[in-house]
Scaffold this active site. Structure first.
Site, short mmCIF file in Angstrom:
data_model
loop_
_atom_site.label_atom_id
_atom_site.label_comp_id
_atom_site.label_asym_id
_atom_site.label_seq_id
_atom_site.Cartn_x
_atom_site.Cartn_y
_atom_site.Cartn_z
N THR A 93 0.87 -1.18 0.00
CA THR A 93 0.00 0.00 0.00
C THR A 93 0.91 1.23 0.00
O THR A 93 1.61 1.46 0.99
CB THR A 93 -0.89 0.02 1.25
OG1 THR A 93 -1.67 -1.17 1.27
CG2 THR A 93 -1.82 1.23 1.22
N LYS A 168 -7.66 1.67 -3.20
CA LYS A 168 -7.32 1.22 -1.84
C LYS A 168 -7.41 2.40 -0.85
O LYS A 168 -7.99 2.30 0.23
CB LYS A 168 -5.91 0.64 -1.86
CG LYS A 168 -5.25 0.42 -0.52
CD LYS A 168 -5.71 -0.84 0.15
CE LYS A 168 -5.10 -0.98 1.54
NZ LYS A 168 -5.67 -2.09 2.27
P1 NAD Z 1 5.98 -5.97 7.25
O1 NAD Z 1 6.76 -4.87 7.84
O2 NAD Z 1 5.62 -7.14 8.07
O3 NAD Z 1 6.75 -6.54 5.94
C1 NAD Z 1 7.53 -5.75 5.08
C2 NAD Z 1 8.80 -6.53 4.80
O4 NAD Z 1 9.59 -5.83 3.84
C3 NAD Z 1 9.68 -6.70 6.05
O5 NAD Z 1 9.89 -8.07 6.28
C4 NAD Z 1 10.95 -5.96 5.68
O6 NAD Z 1 12.13 -6.57 6.23
C5 NAD Z 1 10.94 -6.05 4.18
N1 NAD Z 1 11.79 -5.08 3.51
C6 NAD Z 1 11.92 -3.75 3.76
N2 NAD Z 1 12.78 -3.18 2.90
C7 NAD Z 1 13.20 -4.16 2.07
C8 NAD Z 1 14.09 -4.20 0.96
N3 NAD Z 1 14.72 -3.10 0.53
N4 NAD Z 1 14.29 -5.38 0.34
C9 NAD Z 1 13.65 -6.50 0.77
N5 NAD Z 1 12.81 -6.53 1.81
C10 NAD Z 1 12.57 -5.36 2.45
O7 NAD Z 1 4.67 -5.29 6.64
P2 NAD Z 1 3.34 -6.04 6.12
O8 NAD Z 1 2.33 -6.01 7.21
O9 NAD Z 1 3.71 -7.33 5.49
O10 NAD Z 1 2.84 -4.98 5.04
C11 NAD Z 1 3.41 -4.91 3.75
C12 NAD Z 1 2.59 -3.95 2.92
O11 NAD Z 1 1.25 -4.41 2.86
C13 NAD Z 1 2.52 -2.54 3.49
O12 NAD Z 1 2.59 -1.62 2.41
C14 NAD Z 1 1.18 -2.49 4.19
O13 NAD Z 1 0.63 -1.18 4.24
C15 NAD Z 1 0.35 -3.39 3.28
N6 NAD Z 1 -0.80 -4.01 3.94
C16 NAD Z 1 -0.71 -4.56 5.18
C17 NAD Z 1 -1.82 -5.15 5.78
C18 NAD Z 1 -1.72 -5.76 7.15
O14 NAD Z 1 -2.78 -6.05 7.73
N7 NAD Z 1 -0.54 -6.02 7.68
C19 NAD Z 1 -3.05 -5.16 5.10
C20 NAD Z 1 -3.12 -4.63 3.82
C21 NAD Z 1 -1.99 -4.05 3.26
#
Ligand code: NAD
Length: 297
Positions: A93, A168
């Site tokens: 997102t 979204k």
């Molecule tokens: P998260 O922080 O658990 O996962 C993100 C991952 O990206 C982490 O493991 C981090 O180490 C990795 N990362 C960061 N920089 C990186 C790079 N340069 N190279 C490789 N990996 C890298 O977050 P999430 O909850 O999985 O959310 C991910 C996305 O999904 C966000 O944009 C969030 O807004 C969206 N989202 C989340 C939810 C939710 O309920 N958690 C729901 C809908 C959308």
């Protein structure tokens, strides 16, 4: 089956990549966090040493990262390494402008690209019941659809580049505003001596009916599965709601749209987060409203 490169194996990306493995795709993945790499490896994802290595053999690439700056960074990093016919999808997102810029990185090379953020949360990511909202060309969506449906139950093509993020952000602005509306109604009902059950029974079968009331009901009791019944353990964390509300306000500013309630709701979630409640479900905002802070008298 396809060869898929998956970058960002966190709370969402980890289980999404695992579902692609379950659907018999060959999945290579990368994350900067060792714990995320380890969990994905146990789920059958082949771990690569870098983002560039992740995409070298991939027909389809998916990124699932925290924000637009990181998505642009990773998409820049992989640009020179993707196969000529590869499709690149971002499911994070992020802000609409960054999403459009990300598409632009592959405009000259002619690669198919898609912004495809999700709703459904970590529960949906695990159960493969996510909804994807996609922006990009028709051929990009057509090629992505079977891959998306291995991680979710629904994929909606919303329009050209950035349209998925736009949908979204607009959807979540409705949710943020309506949660505050529902919470305020319960606070008023309490002052008027109404029971939670009476207000819920009326509103849930009347014109007050909405997701904030019937799924994340902010008071314990009426909806047994709502976070209010477990001391507001998320669910959908208030910090993530705030992130999405801020994205809506960035988009309102850059597009010139008037969203006065969106702006006020963003301020209230911002205050709530600053008071240290970012890890609670966003429905816990009712406790803040009961306190009278920020909500007037
Ligand atoms: P998260 O922080 O658990 O996962 C993100 C991952 O990206 C982490 O493991 C981090 O180490 C990795 N990362 C960061 N920089 C990186 C790079 N340069 N190279 C490789 N990996 C890298 O977050 P999430 O909850 O999985 O959310 C991910 C996305 O999904 C966000 O944009 C969030 O807004 C969206 N989202 C989340 C939810 C939710 O309920 N958690 C729901 C809908 C959308």
């Amino acid at each position: 089956s396809s060869t898929i490169g998956f970058i960002g194996l966190g709370n969402m990306g980890g289980p999404m990549a695992a579902n692609l493995v379950k659907a018999h795709h060959k999945v290579t993945g990368f994350d900067v966090a060792p714990a995320a790499r380890e969990a994905a490896k146990e789920a059958g994802v082949v771990i690569a040493a870098s983002a560039a290595e992740t995409v070298a053999e991939a027909d389809v690439i998916v990124t699932m990262l925290p924000n637009g700056r990181l998505v642009l960074g990773v998409w820049n990093e992989i640009a020179a390494h993707v196969k000529p016919e590869a499709l690149i999808i971002d499911s994070s997102t992020i802000d609409v402008d960054s999403a459009r810029n990300a598409h632009g990185l592959f405009a000259a090379s002619g690669h198919l690209t898609l912004d495809a953020p999700v709703s459904g949360g970590t529960v949906g990511a695990q159960a493969a019941t996510l909804t994807f909202m996609a922006g990009g060309s028709k051929p990009a969506f057509a090629r992505a659809e079977p891959i998306l449906l291995a991680m979710g139950k629904r994929a909606v093509h919303c329009g050209e580049a950035g349209a998925g993020q736009a949908a979204k952000i607009c959807n979540n602005m409705i949710l943020g505003i309506s949660m505050i509306g529902v919470a305020e109604a319960f606070v008023l009902g309490e002052k008027l001596g109404l029971t939670h059950e009476a207000l819920f029974n009326v509103a849930s079968t009347s014109s007050g009916q909405c997701w904030a009331l019937t799924t994340n009901c902010p008071v314990p009791g009426p909806v047994p599965t709502s976070p209010a019944n477990r001391d507001y353990r998320p669910g959908f964390a208030a910090a993530l709601m705030l992130k999405d509300m801020k994205l809506s306000q960035d988009a309102a500013l850059s597009s010139g749209a008037a969203t006065p309630l969106g702006a006020h709701a963003t301020q209230l979630f911002d205050l709530f987060d600053k008071l240290g409640h970012g890890n609670e479900d966003f429905s816990a905002i009712i406790r803040f409203l009961r306190g009278g802070t920020g909500g007037g008298n």
